[in-house]
Design a protein around this motif. Structure first.
Motif, PDB file in Angstrom:
ATOM      1  N   MET A 193      13.255  -0.297   0.740  1.00 23.23           N
ATOM      2  CA  MET A 193      11.804  -0.184   0.661  1.00 23.23           C
ATOM      3  C   MET A 193      11.380   0.016  -0.796  1.00 23.23           C
ATOM      4  SD  MET A 193       9.693   2.269   3.252  1.00 23.23           S
ATOM      5  CE  MET A 193      10.549   1.857   4.748  1.00 23.23           C
ATOM      6  N   HIS A 194      10.396  -0.741  -1.237  1.00 27.90           N
ATOM      7  CA  HIS A 194       9.994  -0.658  -2.646  1.00 27.90           C
ATOM      8  C   HIS A 194       8.464  -0.613  -2.753  1.00 27.90           C
ATOM      9  CE1 HIS A 194      10.307  -1.180  -6.972  1.00 27.90           C
ATOM     10  NE2 HIS A 194       9.308  -2.042  -6.874  1.00 27.90           N
ATOM     11  N   PHE A 195       7.971   0.264  -3.612  1.00 28.44           N
ATOM     12  CA  PHE A 195       6.525   0.412  -3.795  1.00 28.44           C
ATOM     13  C   PHE A 195       6.185   0.501  -5.276  1.00 28.44           C
ATOM     14  CE2 PHE A 195       7.033   1.916   0.474  1.00 28.44           C
ATOM     15  CZ  PHE A 195       5.856   1.595   1.115  1.00 28.44           C
ATOM     16  N   GLN A 196       5.034  -0.031  -5.613  1.00 27.41           N
ATOM     17  CA  GLN A 196       4.448   0.269  -6.923  1.00 27.41           C
ATOM     18  C   GLN A 196       3.857   1.676  -6.833  1.00 27.41           C
ATOM     19  OE1 GLN A 196       3.805  -2.541  -9.314  1.00 27.41           O
ATOM     20  NE2 GLN A 196       1.626  -2.392  -9.751  1.00 27.41           N
ATOM     21  N   CYS A 197       3.953   2.436  -7.910  1.00 23.16           N
ATOM     22  CA  CYS A 197       3.358   3.787  -7.872  1.00 23.16           C
ATOM     23  C   CYS A 197       2.415   3.951  -9.059  1.00 23.16           C
ATOM     24  CB  CYS A 197       4.459   4.849  -7.907  1.00 23.16           C
ATOM     25  SG  CYS A 197       3.812   6.532  -7.957  1.00 23.16           S
ATOM     26  N   TRP A 198       1.115   3.963  -8.780  1.00 21.07           N
ATOM     27  CA  TRP A 198       0.115   4.187  -9.832  1.00 21.07           C
ATOM     28  C   TRP A 198       0.060   5.677 -10.121  1.00 21.07           C
ATOM     29  CZ3 TRP A 198      -1.209  -0.395 -11.493  1.00 21.07           C
ATOM     30  CH2 TRP A 198      -1.329  -1.468 -10.616  1.00 21.07           C
ATOM     31  N   TYR A 199       0.028   6.034 -11.414  1.00 20.38           N
ATOM     32  CA  TYR A 199      -0.104   7.462 -11.710  1.00 20.38           C
ATOM     33  C   TYR A 199      -0.955   7.691 -12.944  1.00 20.38           C
ATOM     34  CZ  TYR A 199       3.496   7.074 -15.371  1.00 20.38           C
ATOM     35  OH  TYR A 199       4.203   6.740 -16.498  1.00 20.38           O
ATOM     36  N   LEU A 200      -1.592   8.866 -12.980  1.00 21.38           N
ATOM     37  CA  LEU A 200      -2.437   9.225 -14.119  1.00 21.38           C
ATOM     38  C   LEU A 200      -1.572   9.826 -15.225  1.00 21.38           C
ATOM     39  CD1 LEU A 200      -5.467  10.927 -12.283  1.00 21.38           C
ATOM     40  CD2 LEU A 200      -5.354   8.614 -13.256  1.00 21.38           C
ATOM     41  N   PRO A 201      -2.018   9.722 -16.499  1.00 21.85           N
ATOM     42  CA  PRO A 201      -1.213  10.258 -17.604  1.00 21.85           C
ATOM     43  C   PRO A 201      -0.840  11.724 -17.393  1.00 21.85           C
ATOM     44  CG  PRO A 201      -3.084   9.011 -18.435  1.00 21.85           C
ATOM     45  CD  PRO A 201      -3.237   9.050 -16.958  1.00 21.85           C
ATOM     46  N   GLU A 202      -1.772  12.519 -16.839  1.00 24.57           N
ATOM     47  CA  GLU A 202      -1.460  13.949 -16.670  1.00 24.57           C
ATOM     48  C   GLU A 202      -0.402  14.210 -15.587  1.00 24.57           C
ATOM     49  OE1 GLU A 202      -4.502  12.520 -16.384  1.00 24.57           O
ATOM     50  OE2 GLU A 202      -5.771  13.550 -14.920  1.00 24.57           O
ATOM     51  N   CYS A 203      -0.032  13.176 -14.844  1.00 26.92           N
ATOM     52  CA  CYS A 203       0.992  13.346 -13.790  1.00 26.92           C
ATOM     53  C   CYS A 203       2.364  12.838 -14.250  1.00 26.92           C
ATOM     54  CB  CYS A 203       0.578  12.626 -12.522  1.00 26.92           C
ATOM     55  SG  CYS A 203      -0.979  13.229 -11.851  1.00 26.92           S
ATOM     56  N   GLU A 204       2.460  12.487 -15.537  1.00 29.24           N
ATOM     57  CA  GLU A 204       3.703  11.920 -16.085  1.00 29.24           C
ATOM     58  C   GLU A 204       4.927  12.764 -15.708  1.00 29.24           C
ATOM     59  OE1 GLU A 204       3.819   9.623 -19.534  1.00 29.24           O
ATOM     60  OE2 GLU A 204       5.562   9.171 -18.293  1.00 29.24           O
ATOM     61  N   ALA A 205       4.785  14.104 -15.840  1.00 26.07           N
ATOM     62  CA  ALA A 205       5.929  14.988 -15.608  1.00 26.07           C
ATOM     63  C   ALA A 205       6.408  14.918 -14.162  1.00 26.07           C
ATOM     64  CB  ALA A 205       5.554  16.419 -15.962  1.00 26.07           C
ATOM     65  N   ARG A 232     -10.048  -0.828  -5.027  1.00 23.83           N
ATOM     66  CA  ARG A 232     -10.532  -2.113  -4.507  1.00 23.83           C
ATOM     67  C   ARG A 232      -9.879  -3.281  -5.237  1.00 23.83           C
ATOM     68  NH1 ARG A 232     -15.570  -0.050  -4.473  1.00 23.83           N
ATOM     69  NH2 ARG A 232     -16.178  -1.166  -6.377  1.00 23.83           N
ATOM     70  N   LEU A 233      -9.694  -3.095  -6.570  1.00 23.19           N
ATOM     71  CA  LEU A 233      -9.115  -4.172  -7.382  1.00 23.19           C
ATOM     72  C   LEU A 233      -7.603  -4.295  -7.194  1.00 23.19           C
ATOM     73  CD1 LEU A 233     -11.124  -3.657 -10.704  1.00 23.19           C
ATOM     74  CD2 LEU A 233     -11.372  -5.509  -9.030  1.00 23.19           C
ATOM     75  N   ASN A 234      -6.999  -3.268  -6.611  1.00 18.77           N
ATOM     76  CA  ASN A 234      -5.548  -3.273  -6.379  1.00 18.77           C
ATOM     77  C   ASN A 234      -5.272  -3.028  -4.893  1.00 18.77           C
ATOM     78  OD1 ASN A 234      -4.226  -3.327  -9.226  1.00 18.77           O
ATOM     79  ND2 ASN A 234      -5.934  -1.867  -9.362  1.00 18.77           N
ATOM     80  N   PRO A 235      -5.563  -4.034  -4.073  1.00 17.92           N
ATOM     81  CA  PRO A 235      -5.556  -3.804  -2.615  1.00 17.92           C
ATOM     82  C   PRO A 235      -4.171  -3.756  -1.968  1.00 17.92           C
ATOM     83  CG  PRO A 235      -6.133  -6.079  -3.082  1.00 17.92           C
ATOM     84  CD  PRO A 235      -5.973  -5.417  -4.414  1.00 17.92           C
ATOM     85  N   GLU A 236      -3.118  -4.181  -2.691  1.00 17.61           N
ATOM     86  CA  GLU A 236      -1.808  -4.190  -2.034  1.00 17.61           C
ATOM     87  C   GLU A 236      -1.299  -2.752  -1.844  1.00 17.61           C
ATOM     88  OE1 GLU A 236      -1.347  -4.222  -6.355  1.00 17.61           O
ATOM     89  OE2 GLU A 236      -2.588  -5.389  -4.985  1.00 17.61           O
ATOM     90  N   MET A 237      -0.461  -2.559  -0.839  1.00 19.95           N
ATOM     91  CA  MET A 237      -0.010  -1.204  -0.516  1.00 19.95           C
ATOM     92  C   MET A 237       0.792  -0.605  -1.676  1.00 19.95           C
ATOM     93  SD  MET A 237       1.885   0.173   2.880  1.00 19.95           S
ATOM     94  CE  MET A 237       0.448   0.017   3.902  1.00 19.95           C
ATOM     95  N   ALA A 238       0.446   0.635  -2.051  1.00 23.40           N
ATOM     96  CA  ALA A 238       1.121   1.286  -3.187  1.00 23.40           C
ATOM     97  C   ALA A 238       1.064   2.797  -3.001  1.00 23.40           C
ATOM     98  CB  ALA A 238       0.411   0.898  -4.491  1.00 23.40           C
ATOM     99  N   LEU A 239       1.861   3.494  -3.804  1.00 23.50           N
ATOM    100  CA  LEU A 239       1.750   4.953  -3.842  1.00 23.50           C
ATOM    101  C   LEU A 239       0.844   5.326  -5.006  1.00 23.50           C
ATOM    102  CD1 LEU A 239       5.469   5.862  -3.136  1.00 23.50           C
ATOM    103  CD2 LEU A 239       3.514   6.389  -1.677  1.00 23.50           C
ATOM    104  N   VAL A 240       0.163   6.453  -4.877  1.00 22.14           N
ATOM    105  CA  VAL A 240      -0.738   6.917  -5.940  1.00 22.14           C
ATOM    106  C   VAL A 240      -0.426   8.376  -6.222  1.00 22.14           C
ATOM    107  CG1 VAL A 240      -3.149   7.478  -6.459  1.00 22.14           C
ATOM    108  CG2 VAL A 240      -2.609   5.328  -5.317  1.00 22.14           C
ATOM    109  N   LEU A 241      -0.265   8.695  -7.505  1.00 23.52           N
ATOM    110  CA  LEU A 241      -0.037  10.090  -7.884  1.00 23.52           C
ATOM    111  C   LEU A 241      -1.158  10.490  -8.840  1.00 23.52           C
ATOM    112  CD1 LEU A 241       1.997  12.426  -7.547  1.00 23.52           C
ATOM    113  CD2 LEU A 241       3.223  11.525  -9.516  1.00 23.52           C
TER     114      LEU A 241
END
Ligand SMILES: C[S@@+](CC[C@H](N)C(=O)[O-])C[C@H]1O[C@@H](n2cnc3c(N)ncnc32)[C@H](O)[C@@H]1O
Length: 270
Positions: A1-13, A43-52
């Protein structure tokens, strides 16, 4: 199973820790840093992904974001009484049972049962849902109201069929086993289900993550396995759904949209 994971700079750690935990669960991620994660971004990134992000770990798809978010349940937990919560009555949670929630999902039912005093072991087999539950449990432990409740919730990543067999071999009993397996969305009586938009959104994403063809099963086999380790099995069903495993229960608690079927085993276990 593979996912893209979007994350904010403050969540880098946190990304590296997440990546290694997910690897243990056989999920690989491709972390991608982004400055903003808002409705337009989703909305602009509709494919299934993880978000941190600042709200912890979530799953996103088709412009929606979903996570267990037990913090948002606090008002309901504070209002809840045995009279208003059929689930708590069916499982007799006020008697502080040792309870196994064998189909945890977002853990909302687990949380409610723990709020009434049950000591809950939750089992979830989907690795991404399990990671969402773990992250959420960690955040809930930091909240002063939720901490004593969620301290009574233990998380197990397993297929319940195997886990229940393991418990039987170990001669480990539970006071109650609770089952809420997936039910085909198309078979639900939509008129009877007047859920809030938020709950509908969560269910939509859950159904996308757990496809009905392929890896998803409807859990019929769990009923007999559960009965082998407990004297009481409670099954949640949509109000007009067929019985789990076609087995008529000994008792039913009926609500507007759903019902709870009770199976009681009066024989000695083990
Ligand atoms: C309808 S959801 C449960 C919702 C949950 N009661 C809540 O309050 O959020 C069903 C969940 O059970 C899980 N599940 C189904 N069969 C399972 C099994 N054999 N072992 C472990 N988890 C299972 C699915 O992955 C799904 O997350």
């Amino acid at each position: 199973m593979h996912f893209q994971c979007w994350y904010l700079p403050e969540c880098e750690a946190q990304v590296a820790a997440l990546q290694s935990r997910l690897a243990e669960l056989n999920v690989t991620i491709q972390p991608v840093m982004t400055e903003k994660i808002n409705a337009k971004f989703l909305r602009l990134n509709p494919e299934m992904a993880l978000v941190l992000d600042q709200e912890g770990l979530s799953l996103s798809a088709q412009g929606m974001k979903m996570q267990p978010n037990w913090l948002a349940e606090i008002p309901r937990l504070k209002r809840a009484t045995l009279k208003t919560e059929m689930l708590a009555r069916a499982c007799q949670c006020n008697e502080k049972p040792k309870l196994l929630d064998a189909t945890a999902g977002l853990g909302h039912d687990t949380l409610l049962m723990a709020r009434f005093g049950a000591n809950v072991t939750l089992v979830e087999r989907h690795p991404v849902l399990f990671a969402l539950l773990e992250d959420n449990h960690r955040r809930a432990m930091q909240d002063t109201y939720l901490a004593p409740i969620v301290a009574n919730i233990h998380l197990i990543h397993a297929d319940s069929a195997q886990y229940l067999q393991h418990l039987q071999q170990q001669q480990t009993d539970f006071d109650v086993v609770y089952l809420d397996p997936m039910f085909p969305q198309r078979d639900q009586n939509q008129n009877a289900i007047k859920k809030q938009a938020q709950v509908k959104k969560q269910m939509q994403l859950l159904h996308m993550l757990l496809p009905e063809h392929g890896e998803m099963d409807l859990g019929d086999h769990l009923l007999e396995l559960a009965k082998a380790i407990t004297k009481k099995v409670i099954v949640k069903r949509p109000r007009h759904a067929v019985y789990l495993n076609n087995a008529a229960p000994q008792h039913q608690w009926l609500g507007d949209a759903c019902r709870f079927d009770g199976y009681f085993n009066h024989q000695e276990l083990h």
